[in-house]
Motif scaffolding. Structure first.
Motif, PDB file in Angstrom:
ATOM      1  N   LEU A 125       0.842  -1.195   0.000  1.00 20.22           N
ATOM      2  CA  LEU A 125       0.000   0.000   0.000  1.00 20.22           C
ATOM      3  C   LEU A 125       0.876   1.243   0.000  1.00 20.22           C
ATOM      4  O   LEU A 125       1.882   1.303   0.713  1.00 20.22           O
ATOM      5  N   GLU A 126       0.482   2.226  -0.817  1.00 22.02           N
ATOM      6  CA  GLU A 126       1.216   3.479  -0.759  1.00 22.02           C
ATOM      7  C   GLU A 126       1.085   4.090   0.644  1.00 22.02           C
ATOM      8  O   GLU A 126       0.139   3.786   1.385  1.00 22.02           O
ATOM      9  N   SER A 128      12.616  -3.642   3.157  1.00 23.52           N
ATOM     10  CA  SER A 128      11.601  -2.921   3.922  1.00 23.52           C
ATOM     11  C   SER A 128      11.482  -1.484   3.433  1.00 23.52           C
ATOM     12  O   SER A 128      12.339  -0.972   2.698  1.00 23.52           O
ATOM     13  N   VAL A 129      10.395  -0.834   3.851  1.00 25.48           N
ATOM     14  CA  VAL A 129      10.122   0.551   3.448  1.00 25.48           C
ATOM     15  C   VAL A 129      11.071   1.501   4.160  1.00 25.48           C
ATOM     16  O   VAL A 129      11.253   1.414   5.374  1.00 25.48           O
ATOM     17  N   LEU A 130      11.661   2.407   3.403  1.00 24.51           N
ATOM     18  CA  LEU A 130      12.557   3.416   3.965  1.00 24.51           C
ATOM     19  C   LEU A 130      12.010   4.825   3.770  1.00 24.51           C
ATOM     20  O   LEU A 130      12.082   5.660   4.671  1.00 24.51           O
ATOM     21  N   ASP A 157       4.595   6.478  -2.960  1.00 31.77           N
ATOM     22  CA  ASP A 157       3.479   7.226  -3.531  1.00 31.77           C
ATOM     23  C   ASP A 157       3.062   6.578  -4.842  1.00 31.77           C
ATOM     24  O   ASP A 157       3.851   6.530  -5.793  1.00 31.77           O
ATOM     25  N   PHE A 158       1.851   6.063  -4.895  1.00 30.71           N
ATOM     26  CA  PHE A 158       1.340   5.415  -6.109  1.00 30.71           C
ATOM     27  C   PHE A 158       1.349   6.366  -7.287  1.00 30.71           C
ATOM     28  O   PHE A 158       1.558   5.953  -8.434  1.00 30.71           O
ATOM     29  N   GLU A 159       1.137   7.682  -7.010  1.00 29.25           N
ATOM     30  CA  GLU A 159       1.103   8.657  -8.091  1.00 29.25           C
ATOM     31  C   GLU A 159       2.487   8.848  -8.721  1.00 29.25           C
ATOM     32  O   GLU A 159       2.598   9.315  -9.853  1.00 29.25           O
ATOM     33  N   ASP A 206      -2.980   1.719  -4.795  1.00 31.03           N
ATOM     34  CA  ASP A 206      -3.433   3.096  -4.574  1.00 31.03           C
ATOM     35  C   ASP A 206      -4.349   3.200  -3.357  1.00 31.03           C
ATOM     36  O   ASP A 206      -5.149   2.293  -3.088  1.00 31.03           O
ATOM     37  N   THR A 207      -4.209   4.266  -2.603  1.00 27.99           N
ATOM     38  CA  THR A 207      -5.165   4.613  -1.549  1.00 27.99           C
ATOM     39  C   THR A 207      -5.712   5.996  -1.867  1.00 27.99           C
ATOM     40  O   THR A 207      -5.099   6.773  -2.598  1.00 27.99           O
TER      41      THR A 207
END
Length: 437
Positions: free
Chosen positions: A248-249, A298-300, A304-306, A335-336
């Motif tokens: 998920l963004e 992992s997320v750093l 952003d989906f855009e 996208d959220t």
């Protein structure tokens, strides 16, 4: 006589909105990047077949965020000229074509014309590798035809001006082959064509070059150093060639995306594996963190989906003897609904005669939502009980029009608020105009 005078009085419409851009069926022009100030791009009066005086009388203007920096309109002649030199790579990166989308707005009567200016690429950048030297530690018993991936060079120019070929200096042990990725990018590989012998030659130094297709042609080079090692006869092997993950963004920092795992049947340091990025875009290490020993990705940074809907990440596993294997992690960004609609005004008439016929246009607005799918679908409405309505114009454009005759003696002024809502979950909205909180 008093009644006639009253009919000449006007109703003041107050709409407090801010400006944005879009358009449809544009006038299309092109200009090469790096053109100097004053360079003629087009004459819109000629192309629209209107007298140049119409541009002055209608207060003609180009509307686009940043347009007043790069382009300017001469209302007397209709000429559109370069105001400041443009850098295609700075404006559009690798996106092709590179388009500046503007609106030409005239008033009295209200008109909207879309203008599309394509910024053409010139060969003003040379290919460049990420570092000056690449080092390979290769055991002497590696089989002939073993392949070793090299990092591809980067060239921000587009099309034929981008990288077209790679070459390696003449030598008896390696040849160079160029591979093509699914997305179209090319990268070079060293292919062993004659067995290495550490006792005969412990080190080889080669020159790798990349050339673009511009005129004149530009090149970039890097050194490839091959250190020949004693036997480490097993390559690491990943449990999967391709790992897939959905994310998920706006996921928080530290969120686990995927875990890659490689093994090596050798013993001691030759079986110790470390993980690192292979050939990845410069943005990837800013967004994702790869643990060098666990293989956890992992997320750093902020996802952003855009910005991007998918990332293809190459990960390299290297054992203690210098042998490497590669896998890919494909991360699909979901996208959220994190962007509210944006309501903007392109043109507005602040006054209107009270005897204006119903359907008279008093403003032109646009509604935009950066999200996709249902999250980006919008609806727009006028808030409160006022004698105005929204009339769809084109794409996301609406006209604010009168619904019924106006009477200044009853209501001398209207304050109008316009609301926009998207269809995401939860639904997001925004309000623009007088009376919005």
């Amino acid at each position: 006589m008093a009644a006639r005078c009253r009919r000449r009085q006007v109703v003041c419409l107050c709409v407090g909105l801010w400006v944005c851009v879009a358009g449809a069926e544009p006038l299309r022009y092109s200009v090469a990047e790096e053109k100097k100030s004053g360079w003629l791009v087009a004459n819109v009066a000629k192309d629209l077949q209107v007298p140049a005086g119409r541009l002055s009388a209608g207060g003609a203007r180009l509307v686009w965020k940043g347009a007043d920096r790069y382009l300017e309109l001469d209302r007397r002649s209709g000429d559109v000229r370069v105001k400041e030199k443009m850098d295609r790579e700075g404006l559009c990166g690798q996106r092709e074509p590179c388009l500046l989308q503007l609106e030409l707005v005239l008033e009295n009567p209200l008109e909207l014309h879309r203008v599309e200016v394509r910024v053409e690429d010139v060969n003003d950048n040379s290919p460049q590798f990420s570092k000056n030297e690449f080092v390979f530690k290769i055991p002497e018993q590696v089989p002939v035809n073993t392949r070793f991936s090299l990092q591809r060079a980067q060239d921000p120019d587009a099309g034929a001006n981008g990288i077209q070929s790679y070459a390696i200096s003449s030598n008896e042990h390696f040849r160079l082959e160029v591979q093509t990725r699914a997305e179209g990018g090319k990268y070079p590989e060293l292919v062993l064509q004659k067995a290495l012998d550490r006792e005969a030659q412990a080190q080889l130094v080669l020159i790798l070059s990349a050339a673009d297709g511009g005129v004149p042609q530009r090149t970039g080079t890097a050194q490839v150093r091959v250190d020949v090692l004693d036997v480490n006869d097993n390559l690491p092997q990943f449990s999967q060639a391709v790992y897939r993950a959905q994310l998920l963004e706006n996921s928080p920092r530290g969120t686990l995306v995927a875990k890659v795992e490689a093994s090596d049947p050798d013993e001691g340091s030759n079986a110790e594996i470390t993980y690192s990025y292979g050939q990845v875009p410069a943005r990837v290490p800013e967004l994702f963190q790869l643990h060098p020993t666990s293989g956890e990705l992992s997320v750093l940074g902020t996802i952003d989906f855009e910005d991007a809907a998918m990332y293809e990440i190459e990960i390299e596993a290297t054992d203690g003897g210098g042998l490497s294997a590669h896998c890919k992690v494909v991360v699909e960004i979901q996208d959220t609904n994190d962007n509210a609609p944006e309501v903007t005004v392109t043109s507005v008439s602040s006054t209107i005669a009270e005897d204006s016929a119903p359907g008279t246009a008093v403003a032109l607005i646009s509604v935009r939502d950066r999200d996709s799918g249902e999250n980006g679908r919008t609806s727009c409405s006028i808030e409160g009980q006022v004698p105005f309505a929204l009339k769809w114009s084109l794409e996301n454009y609406y006209q604010v029009v009168t619904q019924e005759p106006l009477d200044r003696e009853k209501v001398p002024e209207y304050k109008v608020s316009i609301a926009a809502r998207d269809w995401g979950a939860p639904r997001l909205s925004s309000c623009a105009g007088v009376g919005c909180e």
